[in-house]
Design a protein around this motif. Structure first.
Motif, mmCIF file in Angstrom:
data_model
loop_
_atom_site.group_PDB
_atom_site.id
_atom_site.type_symbol
_atom_site.label_atom_id
_atom_site.label_comp_id
_atom_site.label_asym_id
_atom_site.label_seq_id
_atom_site.Cartn_x
_atom_site.Cartn_y
_atom_site.Cartn_z
ATOM 1 N N GLN A 15 20.229 3.731 -61.496
ATOM 2 C CA GLN A 15 21.123 2.676 -61.021
ATOM 3 C C GLN A 15 20.574 2.030 -59.752
ATOM 4 O OE1 GLN A 15 23.383 2.641 -58.122
ATOM 5 N NE2 GLN A 15 23.876 0.537 -58.748
ATOM 6 N N LYS A 16 20.146 2.845 -58.817
ATOM 7 C CA LYS A 16 19.626 2.315 -57.551
ATOM 8 C C LYS A 16 18.345 1.518 -57.773
ATOM 9 C CE LYS A 16 21.609 5.900 -54.562
ATOM 10 N NZ LYS A 16 21.306 7.040 -53.637
ATOM 11 N N ALA A 17 17.466 2.053 -58.606
ATOM 12 C CA ALA A 17 16.204 1.360 -58.858
ATOM 13 C C ALA A 17 16.441 0.034 -59.556
ATOM 14 C CB ALA A 17 15.286 2.246 -59.701
ATOM 15 N N ILE A 46 19.170 -8.773 -65.348
ATOM 16 C CA ILE A 46 18.004 -7.889 -65.201
ATOM 17 C C ILE A 46 18.460 -6.474 -64.856
ATOM 18 C CG2 ILE A 46 15.940 -7.426 -63.831
ATOM 19 C CD1 ILE A 46 15.675 -10.490 -63.474
ATOM 20 N N GLU A 47 19.415 -6.384 -63.938
ATOM 21 C CA GLU A 47 19.911 -5.065 -63.540
ATOM 22 C C GLU A 47 20.538 -4.330 -64.722
ATOM 23 O OE1 GLU A 47 23.068 -3.076 -60.343
ATOM 24 O OE2 GLU A 47 22.458 -5.172 -60.137
ATOM 25 N N ALA A 48 21.312 -5.058 -65.527
ATOM 26 C CA ALA A 48 21.947 -4.442 -66.694
ATOM 27 C C ALA A 48 20.899 -3.993 -67.712
ATOM 28 C CB ALA A 48 22.922 -5.426 -67.335
ATOM 29 N N MET A 49 19.875 -4.816 -67.937
ATOM 30 C CA MET A 49 18.820 -4.447 -68.897
ATOM 31 C C MET A 49 18.093 -3.183 -68.469
ATOM 32 S SD MET A 49 17.045 -8.057 -69.946
ATOM 33 C CE MET A 49 17.864 -9.269 -70.992
ATOM 34 N N LEU A 50 17.801 -3.081 -67.171
ATOM 35 C CA LEU A 50 17.027 -1.944 -66.688
ATOM 36 C C LEU A 50 17.823 -0.642 -66.679
ATOM 37 C CD1 LEU A 50 14.977 -3.499 -63.741
ATOM 38 C CD2 LEU A 50 14.282 -3.137 -66.115
#
Length: 567
Positions: free
Chosen positions: A124-126, A200-204
């Motif tokens: 999550q942080k990354a 992008i955050e959701a994909m990662l």
């Protein structure tokens, strides 16, 4: 338990004291000749099995099993490489993730790559940090369109579809597109860049990015199916490059061409010619040889003043460059085990005492004058890692040969046995200190297998330098190989290496480790057919290392998968 396929000998050693180290391994009987499929499409299961003799066909046809289809979580190395390729971000955030568990040498064994609460929080942080950096500094590179010159929502849809295919390594489903569109709409309330950041955050953080799943595509009533073009793109890229598929692989997957044998072979050739393959080659050998976690080997400063804080990274680089040079320049198993040439720089040349060696920081090929060096066995990384801080350790070195080069698993010593050796003294040799193992009944069984191997490397000290004297006495580097398919006495590393080159067990061990590394799993009984084919191919290719890699990618275990996904 000795892994299936790694040792076909039954050890019966001297007396009952050796029973704990006796291993009985099943024997397979298949013809060494392998018939290649005639057409270009991926083989059917029956065509693949047709490469065996009648006995092999009858056995494997009845029980054809390409191995478990596991959910494969990205390793730390794969995660860092993937975000670098997808986002252009070289920050390597996975270095701070919890370490990946290693099984049978490797950190990519899917069955042991779980997600702990700490790792989930790290993801999550990354993801948040990577997405913020990408949206702020690199968004124009990631977008396939200009949101300022037209419909922002249309541009977002194109971005979600095209970039999502790269991240998920396959086309997105309608449900996935709808979910990511909703995420974008939330961010768009601020601006387009914020919407893209949230996407992008959701994909990662999504399972399709963090895991490699090979589900679906069932054919008739079979329990297995050919690996699909999209799945093949990932199998190839994570094996050969430890990262997500590049545009060429994805394009071939989209067209369906990556379902053809000649296309797969051409891609393997292309990928092996890339500098990324050199990194893979170094990583494989570092892990196979048990040096993946060796980052801070220390030595007694009084006894070894030449040893510096940065010596270990240099030794690991020598290992990587030597093995890569042999493997990717047409070398074979014999060269890997017996080559007099290494690749060193000035500091390592001075550590080893090489006269006329390189003087600068750059690594260069160098052949030491004399007859002392013999490939892997005499690389400083291995010799130093299998030694104590103040002395060599024939036990550690013997275990290294047994477990890493012969794939023989040795039991741990009994808990009530004192394994402490006498202190290092100026007039006592390591061989003399080790003599107690032959008199202690609790130790003698296993140490009769271990010590004679390790003592054969006594001509090299605890930092990997050649020596002729120890404790004021000439070094005795004689040893003996027993309990293997090649047996006999030898004197020194060169003669030991020559024995190992003749060993079918040692050759099979290397092949098996490539199989484990490529497939990300432990071999099973069902893999005996595939592994035998790789053995036979390795023998026909005179031990060529690149050919082993190609053989793995052309094996039925790589081309097929079970329809049911195992957790």
């Amino acid at each position: 338990m000795v892994p299936v396929h790694t040792s076909r000998s039954s050890f019966v050693l001297f007396a009952t004291a050796m029973a704990a180290c006796t291993a009985n391994v099943k024997n397979g009987s298949f013809d060494d000749e392998a018939k290649q499929p005639k057409d270009n499409a991926l083989p059917t299961a029956d065509e693949g099995l047709g490469r065996l003799d009648a006995e092999g066909i009858a056995s494997c046809k009845q029980n054809f099993d390409p191995g478990d289809s596991l959910l494969r979580r990205l390793t730390r190395r794969e995660y860092n490489n993937a975000v670098a390729d997808l986002l252009g971000d070289e920050s390597a955030p996975a270095r701070s993730f919890p370490s990946d568990e290693r099984r049978l040498n490797f950190d990519n064994n899917a069955a042991y790559l779980s997600v702990s609460p700490v790792l989930a929080e790290s993801y999550q942080k990354a993801a948040a940090s990577l997405a913020e950096t990408a949206a702020k500094n690199n968004l124009s590179r990631l977008l396939p369109c200009d949101p300022n010159g037209g419909d922002e929502r249309a541009c977002a849809q194109e971005f979600i579809s095209k970039f999502g295919t790269k991240v998920f390594r396959r086309p997105l489903t309608d449900a996935e597109k709808q979910g990511l569109t909703a995420v974008f709409e939330q961010g768009l309330k601020t601006d387009f860049a914020n919407g893209a950041r949230l996407v992008i955050e959701a994909m990662l953080q999504s399972a399709p990015f963090l895991y490699r799943a090979e589900a679906g595509d069932a054919q008739s009533d079979k329990a297995y199916a050919p690996v699909s073009p999209w799945q093949m793109a990932s199998r190839l890229s994570f094996f050969l490059w430890a990262t997500t598929p590049d545009d060429e692989l994805l394009g071939l997957a989209e067209s369906g061409e990556l379902g053809k044998r000649d296309v797969i072979k051409a891609q393997v050739d292309r990928m092996l010619a890339s500098p990324r393959a050199a990194k893979m080659m170094g990583d494989f050998h570092e892990q196979w040889l048990g040096l993946g976690d060796v980052v801070a080997v220390s030595k007694d400063a009084t006894m070894f003043p030449e040893w510096k804080s940065d010596t270990t990274p240099l030794l690991k680089e020598e290992l990587r460059q030597f093995t890569t040079r042999v493997a990717l320049e047409g070398g074979n198993f014999e060269q890997l085990m017996t080559s007099k040439e290494s690749v060193v720089n000035g500091p390592l040349a001075r550590l080893y005492g090489f006269e006329g060696g390189p003087g600068g920081d750059a690594f260069e090929p160098f052949t030491e004058p004399g007859e002392h060096r013999a490939g892997l066995l005499t690389l400083g990384a291995i010799l130093a890692a299998t030694s104590k801080a103040n002395a060599t350790s024939p036990v550690l070195r013997g275990v290294f040969v047994r477990e890493h080069l012969l794939c023989q698993h040795l039991p741990s010593p009994p808990q009530d046995v004192d394994t402490t050796l006498p202190e290092v003294g100026p007039n006592v040799t390591t061989r003399e200190r080790l003599a107690q193992h032959s008199t202690d009944a609790a130790c003698s069984g296993c140490h009769a297998l271990i010590d004679p191997l390790g003592l054969g490397l006594e001509a090299f000290d605890a930092v990997g330098r050649h020596r002729s004297m120890e404790g004021g006495k000439p070094v005795d580097a004689t040893g003996e190989v027993i309990g293997a398919d090649v047996e006999g006495r030898f004197d020194g590393a060169v003669e030991l290496a020559r024995l190992l080159v003749k060993s079918q067990e040692a050759q099979r061990c290397m092949v098996t480790n490539w199989f484990r590394y490529a497939l990300g799993r432990t071999e099973s009984e069902a893999d005996a057919c595939f592994l035998h084919q790789l053995d036979a191919r390795f023998k026909r290719a005179n031990g060529n290392i690149e050919d082993v890699i190609r053989g793995v990618t052309e094996s039925d275990a790589f081309l097929f998968r079970n329809v049911e996904v195992s957790q």
